[in-house]
Design an enzyme around this catalytic site. Structure first.
Site, PDB file in Angstrom:
ATOM      1  N   ASP A   1       0.878  -1.158   0.000  1.00 28.61           N
ATOM      2  CA  ASP A   1       0.000   0.000   0.000  1.00 28.61           C
ATOM      3  C   ASP A   1       0.922   1.216   0.000  1.00 28.61           C
ATOM      4  O   ASP A   1       2.115   1.111   0.323  1.00 28.61           O
ATOM      5  CB  ASP A   1      -0.941  -0.007   1.204  1.00 28.61           C
ATOM      6  CG  ASP A   1      -2.106   0.964   0.998  1.00 28.61           C
ATOM      7  OD1 ASP A   1      -2.039   1.775   0.056  1.00 28.61           O
ATOM      8  OD2 ASP A   1      -3.072   0.914   1.778  1.00 28.61           O
ATOM      9  N   TRP A   2       0.374   2.360  -0.351  1.00 30.63           N
ATOM     10  CA  TRP A   2       1.201   3.545  -0.612  1.00 30.63           C
ATOM     11  C   TRP A   2       1.994   3.971   0.629  1.00 30.63           C
ATOM     12  O   TRP A   2       1.428   4.266   1.660  1.00 30.63           O
ATOM     13  CB  TRP A   2       0.316   4.655  -1.160  1.00 30.63           C
ATOM     14  CG  TRP A   2       0.266   4.640  -2.669  1.00 30.63           C
ATOM     15  CD1 TRP A   2       0.438   5.721  -3.487  1.00 30.63           C
ATOM     16  CD2 TRP A   2       0.066   3.519  -3.548  1.00 30.63           C
ATOM     17  NE1 TRP A   2       0.375   5.327  -4.811  1.00 30.63           N
ATOM     18  CE2 TRP A   2       0.148   3.991  -4.883  1.00 30.63           C
ATOM     19  CE3 TRP A   2      -0.139   2.157  -3.370  1.00 30.63           C
ATOM     20  CZ2 TRP A   2       0.016   3.169  -6.003  1.00 30.63           C
ATOM     21  CZ3 TRP A   2      -0.274   1.322  -4.476  1.00 30.63           C
ATOM     22  CH2 TRP A   2      -0.195   1.832  -5.757  1.00 30.63           C
TER      23      TRP A   2
END
Ligand code: BGC
Length: 765
Positions: free
Chosen positions: A277-278
């Site tokens: 995830d970012w």
């Protein structure tokens, strides 16, 4: 074709032996191993690190600026190696549609995407065919806007109603979550673009999401939190998986070899690539080793760490080779690699029709006394209350939002249906909203991404209320809630405010005194309190957040153009504290967290922030309420229709040594056409294991049945579906004995019961 290109490269290679420079192995022509071995260490490190992100202060710079703006507003891109035929591919959010920028610098064209309903609404349709159809339409926009991989679906479990991102997710039940995600993946990927099932796993709170340590038992992991992902991965083969932010039992999900390699690849057979995830996780080397193939959106420090790691021997180069190969195997399938000439012109009109029509099927009719709905066709004047009626919410905020061209409010939807909306009320609400919004100021930059606080409900002037009663045939009141990424909902968001309660009570009393009906529309993304006020109105429609055509879809239901056929995929409790998870959930603890460096409160030992104890184990949602025999406001699986259905058992047949098929006849016994959702729950024999009272093991939905029409639905249960995860053995185990299969209209409306004998079984992982 492969053979020809193989022969062709063989000829080139042969020619090279005769004196020219050897041809480079190109992606799609040479084998993946050959391509990987032609990459330099630096190129490999760049390939596993995204190319960065504009507009975010991360304390670190993006590594390759020049290609990250291929599709403005996309979430990420990958590194290109043109000399080996490796293109840069584009990744962009979901899940309620494609999220890209609607406008571009020096360009007069617009790039709007269709805002489809939120995941919770789609799941509430219990119609996997419908979800697949929505997926097809979204996937078409992904393809036509030049994106290769959609960052959706999102299928974390609704562990607690206050999770700020529940709207993106499907259900408190893993079977519903897994089947919906699988359908979505199938639909999107039919376009030849990829999906990313996320957030793998246990991403059940936003508070301190990047540093929270989720303490979860192996059994709860396997049966509740991983199960949906297992179904989606095995049934639909998503191209990608996104690892989640939190630590799971002390190890970051993105640095967890057990999760990403043992479970995902070895036990479930996942073949694509895993991305973070970012800005998720910390240690790039640990992430690589764990099987987290790509780091997004990509930081230069990660690149440097990887190159140095290989040089120092801390990271075996084979690990990098393996991960690069996983990424290349997906790039090979992308439209970008295949040179697809995208149009930038998906058929937005056709998709608007799809979302308008399909959204109605996921709306849930919670109450309908004295057949208040559908509204009679002679109803032409409506008193429209509630700020949200005039400012409808199409979906949640954050990465799960979509830049749609418009949102049809309920006001507009009613006007489109040819209904007169009380003008005094309309003017009062619009000017109240204008002044409240002016006070709040407009959110700019990154803040737009965060949940927005909505104005409290307007108190209606008594004279205005009196005239509204006198001049209109019916009252509609909308209650709205918006939430999103970065913040969990507050307790006050679950409860209704004093002004909302006053509005509901006053409108109900005034209209009832005049013999007129009151209908409440819930334009919400997650569960709210209903027990204290549901007695007041005649009807309650949970419309969820239905995308850009929301107001039209609601009007279609209110006037009977569409019959509601959604059912709840989560429980509406009487009190929030009735949920077992509420004892260990960050209630009102959410600090204001910045994007990119959110929270990260590690080592503070603060309960539910630093760590969260999933003490309820497998007892999430209805599994808990049923075990404790707790009264609920609306149970899991519940939803009314404008018509009624009769169930009868057609047959029960044994199939092989350990499976049964139940055939149920569903007949429309009411007065209009409608669809029915039939659910199958299983109760295990008492006394052996700690088992829920009942668990959903199958569901099916009829087609639209005309009055008097019947349809036979088939539901199959096998021993494997009934297994529990045995932590001591590390295997799935089924105890022998009599199992009760209950078929019903909801988890608390069970209409047919049969008992079947199951043999003992164990299943290795
Ligand atoms: C979200 C993901 C999303 C990503 C890219 C993250 O903040 O958690 O769901 O895909 O951003 O926008």
């Amino acid at each position: 074709m492969k053979y020809i290109s193989f022969v062709f490269s063989g000829v080139i290679a042969g020619m090279c032996l005769a004196g020219c420079r050897p041809a480079l192995p190109r992606l799609g022509e040479a084998s993946l191993d050959e391509v990987v071995s032609a990459l330099t260490l630096e190129e490999k490190a760049r390939l596993v690190v995204g190319t960065g992100m504009t507009g975010f202060t991360t304390g670190d710079s993006a590594i390759v600026a020049e290609i990250k703006n291929q599709v403005p507003g996309a979430g990420g891109t990958t590194f290109a190696v043109p000399r080996l035929g490796i293109p840069s591919i584009v990744l962009a959010d979901g899940p309620a549609g494609l999220r890209i920028s609607p406008t571009r610098d020096n360009d007069t064209a617009t790039y709007y995407c269709t805002y489809f309903p939120i995941g919770t609404l789609l799941a509430s349709s219990w119609n996997t065919g419908l979800v697949e159809k929505v997926g097809q339409a979204i996937g078409n926009e992904v393809l036509e806007y030049g994106v290769d991989i959609l960052l959706a679906p999102a299928l974390n479990i609704h562990r607690n109603p206050l999770c700020g991102r529940n709207f993106e997710y499907y259900s408190e039940d893993p079977l519903v979550s897994g089947q919906m995600a699988a359908a979505y993946v199938r639909g999107v990927q039919q376009n030849g673009v990829g999906t990313t099932v996320k957030h793998f796993a246990v991403n059940n709170q936003e508070t301190n999401r990047k540093a929270n340590n989720a303490l979860v038992s192996q059994r709860a992991l396997r049966e509740i939190y991983l199960k949906g992902f297992e179904i989606a991965v095995k049934e639909a083969e998503p191209w990608c998986v996104m690892s989640s932010y939190p630590y799971i039992n002390g190890v970051y999900a993105s640095e967890n070899p057990w999760l990403l390699t043992t479970v995902l690849r070895q036990q479930w057979g996942f073949k694509g690539f895993v991305m973070t995830d970012w800005f998720g996780g910390k240690d790039a080397l640990a992430q690589m080793k764990a099987g987290n193939d790509m780091l997004q959106p990509g930081l230069s420090k990660q690149y440097t760490d990887l190159v140095e790691g290989v040089k120092s021997g801390a990271l075996p180069e084979e690990v990098l080779n393996r991960n690069v190969k996983n990424i290349l195997s997906v790039i090979l399938k992308t439209p970008k690699f295949k040179g697809y000439a995208y149009s930038n012109k998906p058929d937005l009109k056709a998709h608007a029709r799809i979302t308008r029509e399909l959204a109605t099927e996921g709306m849930v009719l919670l109450k309908n006394d004295r057949q208040a709905l559908p509204l009679a066709s002679d109803i032409r004047t409506v008193a429209l209350f509630g700020c949200t009626s005039y400012d409808f919410i199409s979906g949640g905020t954050g990465s799960g939002s979509v830049n749609g061209a418009y949102t049809v409010s309920l006001l507009k939807g009613l006007q489109n249906a040819g209904v007169m909306v009380d003008d005094g009320l309309r003017q009062a609400y619009l000017s109240y909203l204008e002044s409240e919004n002016r006070k709040a100021g407009s959110k700019s930059g990154q803040d737009k991404f965060k949940p927005v606080s909505r104005p409290d409900e307007m108190r209606v002037d008594p004279a205005l209320l009196r005239s509204a009663v006198a001049q209109n045939q019916v009252a509609l009141v909308t209650i709205g809630r918006s939430s999103g990424e970065f913040l969990d909902r507050r307790l006050s968001d679950f409860s209704l405010s004093a002004n909302e309660l006053a509005l509901l009570r006053e409108v109900s009393e005034a209209f009832h005194r005049a013999g007129k009906k009151v209908v409440v529309v819930l334009n919400i993304g997650g569960v709210i309190e209903t027990a204290s006020w549901k007695k007041w109105p005649d009807a309650i429609l949970c419309a969820w957040q239905a995308g850009q055509e929301g107001g039209n879809s609601v009007a279609d239901i209110l006037f009977g153009k569409a019959t509601p056929s959604g059912k709840l995929t989560m429980t509406f409790p009487n009190r929030l504290t009735d949920h077992a998870s509420t004892a260990n959930f960050p209630i009102d603890k959410t600090a204001d967290i910045g994007i990119g460096k959110q929270g990260e409160k590690r080592g503070t030992n603060e309960k539910d922030v630093d760590y969260t104890n999933y003490a309820e184990g497998i007892y999430v949602g209805y599994r808990w309420f049923d075990k404790q025999q707790i009264e609920v406001s609306y149970p899991f699986g519940y939803g009314l229709s404008y018509t009624s259905f009769h169930y009868s058992l057609q047959s029960l047949s044994k199939e092989g040594p350990d499976a049964y098929t139940v055939r149920v006849n569903v007949t429309n016994t009411g007065t209009c056409a409608g669809k029915e959702i039939v659910q199958l729950y299983v109760q295990a024999p008492a006394g052996k294991k700690d088992k829920p009272v009942r668990e959903l093991k199958g569901f099916a939905k009829t087609k639209s049945l005309a009055v008097g029409e019947s349809q036979q639905l088939k539901l199959r249960v096998s021993a494997a579906d009934l297994a529990s995860f045995d932590e001591t053995q590390g295997r799935w185990v089924v105890d022998a004995g009599q199992y009760v299969l209950s078929i019903g209209a909801s988890s608390r409306d069970l209409r047919i019961k049969v008992e079947v004998q199951m043999p003992a079984r164990v299943y290795d992982l």
